[in-house]
Design a protein around this motif. Structure first.
Motif, PDB file in Angstrom:
ATOM      1  N   ASN B  39       0.842  -1.206   0.000  1.00 33.59           N
ATOM      2  CA  ASN B  39       0.000   0.000   0.000  1.00 33.59           C
ATOM      3  C   ASN B  39       0.871   1.249   0.000  1.00 33.59           C
ATOM      4  OD1 ASN B  39      -2.460  -1.300   0.022  1.00 33.59           O
ATOM      5  ND2 ASN B  39      -2.504  -1.469   2.254  1.00 33.59           N
ATOM      6  N   LYS B  43       1.067   2.517  -6.851  1.00 32.66           N
ATOM      7  CA  LYS B  43       0.445   1.693  -7.900  1.00 32.66           C
ATOM      8  C   LYS B  43      -0.672   2.454  -8.619  1.00 32.66           C
ATOM      9  CE  LYS B  43      -0.766  -1.857  -5.310  1.00 32.66           C
ATOM     10  NZ  LYS B  43      -0.408  -1.303  -3.980  1.00 32.66           N
ATOM     11  N   THR B  44      -1.555   3.065  -7.830  1.00 31.64           N
ATOM     12  CA  THR B  44      -2.653   3.806  -8.463  1.00 31.64           C
ATOM     13  C   THR B  44      -2.125   5.035  -9.213  1.00 31.64           C
ATOM     14  OG1 THR B  44      -4.270   3.017  -6.850  1.00 31.64           O
ATOM     15  CG2 THR B  44      -4.806   5.071  -7.970  1.00 31.64           C
ATOM     16  N   THR B  45      -1.010   5.582  -8.731  1.00 31.76           N
ATOM     17  CA  THR B  45      -0.431   6.746  -9.416  1.00 31.76           C
ATOM     18  C   THR B  45       0.069   6.363 -10.811  1.00 31.76           C
ATOM     19  OG1 THR B  45       0.200   7.619  -7.259  1.00 31.76           O
ATOM     20  CG2 THR B  45       1.247   8.629  -9.173  1.00 31.76           C
ATOM     21  N   VAL B  47      -1.502   4.478 -12.820  1.00 30.05           N
ATOM     22  CA  VAL B  47      -2.702   4.653 -13.657  1.00 30.05           C
ATOM     23  C   VAL B  47      -3.050   6.138 -13.778  1.00 30.05           C
ATOM     24  CG1 VAL B  47      -5.128   4.033 -13.927  1.00 30.05           C
ATOM     25  CG2 VAL B  47      -3.562   2.451 -12.809  1.00 30.05           C
ATOM     26  N   ASN B  48      -3.010   6.827 -12.648  1.00 28.84           N
ATOM     27  CA  ASN B  48      -3.408   8.238 -12.650  1.00 28.84           C
ATOM     28  C   ASN B  48      -2.508   9.096 -13.540  1.00 28.84           C
ATOM     29  OD1 ASN B  48      -5.516   7.701 -11.001  1.00 28.84           O
ATOM     30  ND2 ASN B  48      -4.622   8.531  -9.141  1.00 28.84           N
ATOM     31  N   ILE B  85     -11.595   1.776 -12.161  1.00 28.39           N
ATOM     32  CA  ILE B  85     -10.840   2.394 -11.070  1.00 28.39           C
ATOM     33  C   ILE B  85     -11.096   1.705  -9.731  1.00 28.39           C
ATOM     34  CG2 ILE B  85     -10.832   4.645 -12.219  1.00 28.39           C
ATOM     35  CD1 ILE B  85     -12.878   5.563 -10.091  1.00 28.39           C
ATOM     36  N   GLN B  86     -10.194   1.949  -8.812  1.00 27.07           N
ATOM     37  CA  GLN B  86     -10.348   1.410  -7.464  1.00 27.07           C
ATOM     38  C   GLN B  86     -11.617   1.996  -6.848  1.00 27.07           C
ATOM     39  OE1 GLN B  86      -6.984   2.250  -4.932  1.00 27.07           O
ATOM     40  NE2 GLN B  86      -7.529   0.633  -3.507  1.00 27.07           N
ATOM     41  N   ASP B 159      -7.786  -1.495 -11.441  1.00 32.38           N
ATOM     42  CA  ASP B 159      -7.110  -1.107 -10.205  1.00 32.38           C
ATOM     43  C   ASP B 159      -7.846  -1.727  -9.008  1.00 32.38           C
ATOM     44  OD1 ASP B 159      -5.587   0.081  -8.287  1.00 32.38           O
ATOM     45  OD2 ASP B 159      -6.061   2.156  -8.828  1.00 32.38           O
ATOM     46  N   GLU B 160      -7.239  -2.707  -8.411  1.00 30.60           N
ATOM     47  CA  GLU B 160      -7.797  -3.422  -7.259  1.00 30.60           C
ATOM     48  C   GLU B 160      -9.245  -3.870  -7.508  1.00 30.60           C
ATOM     49  OE1 GLU B 160      -5.858  -4.070  -4.748  1.00 30.60           O
ATOM     50  OE2 GLU B 160      -4.371  -2.479  -4.584  1.00 30.60           O
TER      51      GLU B 160
END
Lengths: 282, 232
Positions: B39, B43-45, B47-48, B85-86, B159-160
């Motif tokens: 965490n 990881k999400t960044t 994609v962002n 998206i998550q 994403d997740e």
């Protein structure tokens, strides 16, 4: 009493047609546009000038189109560059633009009041039980309903309307689905400005054209948008009708409180329901 | 072969906070790749940044060989990237059907349309007029994936996707993702659920403090080794 209620509907219809653009703009851009009243005023004056040469109907159409162009320019040059800045900056900039617009109107058309003749087609009187009512004022009510119906159908059933609703709820999410939110916002601001301009022309035959006309109606428009629920058209429609009645009936039954009552209602609603009557977006 | 997605020394930030510090990885066309990491490692960044939500400040992102010099959310979507998206991102002011139609905003041509998504997930047709958020968590995940497919993407980013889902729903998700991959859709999976990763992804990259620190084949890597990369 019936006549007063109808006059309340007339003012409510005008308020809604102006405030609907304000609500749409807030829903999408999250901006408080203090220059919206100026767009209404410019529409009225432009309509006045065009009508003296071409008549009322071309004035209505051309003025709305001109204001749509001005709205698109406003979005591209002001709203978009400032959208991520402190809301106070946009508020101050649009307030400044409103003052500039007022100066422009005073320079071009002067400080004297003007009036625009209503179209001959709508110049008659409708006989009602015990009294009569101008056809033109009924046409204003119809105009407000037309705006409400048209916007509802556009938002509910068109592809762009879907994008507007999505972007007004979550612009980033709409954009990652491929919606060009900048273009959608430009379209919405243009539509809102066109409605403000058209409202100005529609109001011109029953209200005097004066540089102060922007400020006069802007405050009520903001109350409509805030009480209705920021960004909500349904809330704005209901609130505009209520406020129209309060304004007109207040003058008859409690003239000393008429100016105060809309603010009291706004404060009351915001304490009771901080998100406004509808409490959701477009 | 030119990779479908290529990150070359990508640096990205939110405001002044830099999150990615030279992230490099590639996803080939038709591949199924997982990005693993604890965490908060960015990881999400990843994609962002592709969608311009995080600001690209260095390096290059290429989509099918073309550099995304100034990524915008809609430009990535129009270039053929679809993201689930998550948290699913279901719009509560839209119905199930409208949420799906929003996915077709790019008007990209391909095999996916409303009818085909309904065939994949009949429950979405049954609840077509219900608000999107009135669905259960599993159904909302179906809706989010269906919306992603409506774009007929070349690259599907998830994403997740298993977050908050019951194991049986995760199993169904794995079946659908494998089917999509068999049909040629490239998949980039950001996931901490190793059970899903092992069933869907072939290759993996490990992200740590904004950099890729390990990579390999899922099949050739033991569960314990993979677990090490995602342990909180």
């Amino acid at each position: 009493m019936l006549i007063q209620c109808l006059n309340g509907l007339v003012y409510g219809a005008l308020l809604f047609s102006l405030a609907s653009g304000l609500a749409l703009m807030f829903g999408l851009r999250r901006i408080v546009n203090f220059s919206h009243g100026a767009l209404y005023m410019l529409g009225a004056y432009l309509g006045y000038s065009i009508a003296t040469k071409l008549g009322f109907w071309p004035a209505l159409v051309l003025s709305a189109l001109a204001l749509a162009g001005l709205g698109a320019l406003l979005d591209a040059a002001v709203f978009r560059p400032l959208q991520d800045r402190d809301p106070l900056i946009i508020l101050l900039v649009t307030f400044g633009l409103a003052l500039i617009a007022e100066d422009v109107v005073q320079t071009i058309w002067g400080n004297d009041t003007h009036s625009l003749a209503m179209p001959a087609l709508l110049a008659g009187i409708v006989e009602l039980p015990g009294s009569s009512f101008p056809v033109y004022r009924i046409a204003i009510i119809a105009f407000g309903l037309l705006v409400a119906g048209g916007l509802s159908l556009w938002l509910k059933f068109s592809r762009v309307g879907l994008f507007v609703r999505a972007a007004s709820f979550n612009p980033t999410l709409a954009a990652i689905q491929g919606v060009d939110t900048d273009r959608v916002s430009l379209m919405v601001v243009a539509v809102g400005a066109a409605l403000a301009g058209a409202s100005g022309v529609v109001a011109a035959p029953i209200l005097s054209l004066a540089p102060s006309m922007a400020a006069d109606i802007l405050v009520d428009s903001f109350i409509v948008v805030v009480v209705g629920g920021l960004g909500s058209l349904t809330g704005a429609f209901i609130t505009a009708l209520i406020l129209g009645q309060i304004n007109v009936l207040g003058i008859v039954f409690a003239p000393e409180f008429t100016a105060l009552l809309p603010f009291v209602i706004m404060v009351g609603v915001l304490i009771w329901k901080p998100t406004g009557l509808a409490g959701n977006r477009v | 072969m030119t990779p479908l997605l290529h990150y070359d020394a990508v640096e990205a930030c939110y405001g002044h906070a830099q999150i990615l510090h030279g992230t490099s990885f590639s996803v080939d066309k038709g591949a199924s790749v997982a990005i693993l990491g604890r965490n908060g490692v960015g990881k999400t960044t990843v994609v962002n940044t592709l969608f311009g939500i995080a600001r690209l400040t260095g390096g290059t992102i290429r989509l099918a060989g073309k550099p995304l010099t100034r990524p915008r959310p809609y430009s990535a979507a129009r270039a053929g990237v679809s993201v689930v998206i998550q948290g699913r991102g279901i719009l509560q002011n839209l119905t199930v059907r409208e949420n799906l139609l929003l996915g077709a905003a790019t008007r990209r041509r391909g095999p996916w349309n409303l009818q085909r998504v309904y065939e994949l997930y009949p429950v979405l047709q049954e609840r077509a007029d219900a608000p999107g958020t009135a669905l259960s968590g599993g159904q909302q995940q179906m809706l989010a994936l269906g919306r992603g497919l409506m774009a007929n993407p070349d690259l599907l980013v998830l994403d997740e996707p298993s977050e908050g889902l019951a194991p049986v729903i995760v199993d169904e998700l794995a079946v659908v993702l494998n089917r999509l991959r068999a049909e040629g859709t490239t998949i980039l999976l950001i996931e901490q659920n190793l059970s899903l990763v092992e069933r869907v992804a072939e290759d993996f990259f490990v992200l740590s403090k904004g950099r890729i620190v390990d990579q390999g084949k899922i099949a050739a890597t033991g569960r314990a080794e993979l677990q090490k990369h995602i342990a909180i």
